[in-house]
Scaffold this motif. Structure first.
Motif, PDB file in Angstrom:
ATOM      1  N   SER A  78       0.798  -1.371   0.008  1.00  0.00           N
ATOM      2  CA  SER A  78       0.096   0.071   0.097  1.00  0.00           C
ATOM      3  C   SER A  78       0.831   1.324  -0.085  1.00  0.00           C
ATOM      4  N   PRO A 150       0.446   6.575   0.465  1.00  0.00           N
ATOM      5  CA  PRO A 150       0.696   5.559  -0.315  1.00  0.00           C
ATOM      6  C   PRO A 150       1.967   5.630  -1.098  1.00  0.00           C
ATOM      7  N   SER A 190      -0.355  11.633   5.635  1.00  0.00           N
ATOM      8  CA  SER A 190      -1.555  11.223   5.131  1.00  0.00           C
ATOM      9  C   SER A 190      -2.719  11.352   6.018  1.00  0.00           C
ATOM     10  N   THR A 244      -7.173  10.010  -3.720  1.00  0.00           N
ATOM     11  CA  THR A 244      -6.845   8.410  -3.871  1.00  0.00           C
ATOM     12  C   THR A 244      -6.126   8.120  -5.498  1.00  0.00           C
ATOM     13  N   ASN A 247      -2.624   9.147  -5.518  1.00  0.00           N
ATOM     14  CA  ASN A 247      -1.851   8.480  -4.505  1.00  0.00           C
ATOM     15  C   ASN A 247      -1.528   8.943  -3.363  1.00  0.00           C
ATOM     16  N   HIS A 250      -4.793   7.435   1.597  1.00  0.00           N
ATOM     17  CA  HIS A 250      -5.569   6.099   1.663  1.00  0.00           C
ATOM     18  C   HIS A 250      -6.965   6.481   1.623  1.00  0.00           C
ATOM     19  N   TRP A 251      -8.076   5.402   1.602  1.00  0.00           N
ATOM     20  CA  TRP A 251      -9.255   5.629   1.526  1.00  0.00           C
ATOM     21  C   TRP A 251     -10.010   6.096   2.951  1.00  0.00           C
TER      22      TRP A 251
END
Length: 326
Positions: A78, A150, A190, A244, A247, A250-251
């Motif tokens: 990931s 990511p 992030s 997303t 990149n 993350h969701w």
């Protein structure tokens, strides 16, 4: 055109003699309107302006602090996404979506439809309150969590053949060869998504503002107006999804950031406007106590200012009192 405006922005369907929209008397005496004056504006909201300015300074100050940098694994799939030099929603576009777009919509509505000077101020002040609060909260959480993005490994540029530590099985930022420390440090920010939280803080406030003007939460149902009032949320969702695609997040980061921005927008909106089910939700909240309002009656037990309408009916709380231009 007037019929279209009336359809999109209806006033309360209740009797126009609703005491919430009447002039307010002082101590049961002669009624006086809450007319807009610069003196009353400054007396009522100077603390809000100071608070927004302080939040803005804090936001700019902590946005480039490295913060916590969590350990990671070079084998974590990931974190092995490519690093996108050009973002789909750069910072200047984000500022336009978060601040510029809501102002373009709200200022004409407040100035030419509502024709209410207090509404103009409350819309602008509430929007900047929402933006700065969301920015500070988001950046503070980013610094404490330190979750890798990511594209962290692409940012890090580890030496060829580098392996995770054989003892604990993880690596840290010190093994990175990235020369641009801003790019490297930003790779550990992030959670949550700043683009998501800021965009929903802006367009979320706009959606609540339009929903209040259109009385979407009354008992009559307004399906067609709902599509227009809630459409800004689609813009916020597109900004969040783009993170997303780039990149950058993350969701989970996008989801939490979006919810955070919407929660802050709701708090900022309720600071200056009644709840959406209120019969006069299209009006701004009553201006706060000013220096020339000291003769108003005060409940000695609760400390709440008592305001009387023209019929002399006392009101136990000013939280639901609203003001309309006479």
């Amino acid at each position: 055109m007037s019929q279209l405006i009336s359809y999109c922005f209806p006033r309360s369907r209740e009797d126009q003699s609703n005491p919430l929209e009447r002039r307010i008397s002082r101590g049961g005496g002669e009624s006086q309107s809450r007319a807009f004056t610069w003196r009353r504006l400054v007396s009522s909201y100077w603390s809000d302006w100071v608070f927004i300015g302080a939040l803005w300074i804090i936001y700019l100050s902590i946005s480039r602090i490295p913060g916590h940098r969590r350990e990671f694994s070079l084998r974590e799939l990931s974190l092995q996404h490519s690093y996108a030099e050009d973002e789909r929603v750069p910072e200047n576009m984000l500022m336009f979506i978060t601040v510029g777009l809501p102002l373009i919509v709200m200022l004409p509505v407040a100035s030419f439809v509502a024709r209410n000077a207090w509404d103009v101020h409350n819309a602008v002040c509430g929007l900047f309150m929402s933006f700065t609060m969301a920015g500070v909260i988001t950046q503070a959480i980013k610094l404490l969590v330190g979750r890798p993005r990511p594209d962290l490994i692409a940012r890090c540029q580890p030496p060829p053949g580098q392996q995770d530590s054989p003892v604990y099985g993880l690596s840290n930022w010190k093994m990175c060869t990235q020369k641009d420390f801003y790019v490297l440090n930003d790779g550990f920010k992030s959670f949550p998504s700043g683009h998501s939280s800021l965009s929903f803080a802006g367009v979320g406030f706009l959606a609540l503002y339009l929903a209040g003007k259109m009385h979407l939460w009354d008992v009559y149902g307004n399906r067609n107006r709902a599509w227009f009032a809630l459409s800004p949320l689609l813009i916020g969702a597109m900004v969040a999804i783009s993170r997303t695609q780039d990149n950058r997040h993350h969701w989970q980061d996008v989801l939490v950031g979006s919810l955070l921005g919407m929660c802050v927008a709701t708090i900022a909106y309720r600071t200056y406007y009644p709840h959406l089910a209120h019969p006069t939700c299209h009006l701004p909240m009553l201006p706060r106590v000013a220096s020339d309002d000291t003769d108003d009656q005060v409940d000695l037990e609760t400390g709440v200012r008592l305001l009387n309408d023209q019929q002399g009916i006392p009101r136990q709380s000013e939280e639901e009192e609203v003001w309309r231009r006479a």
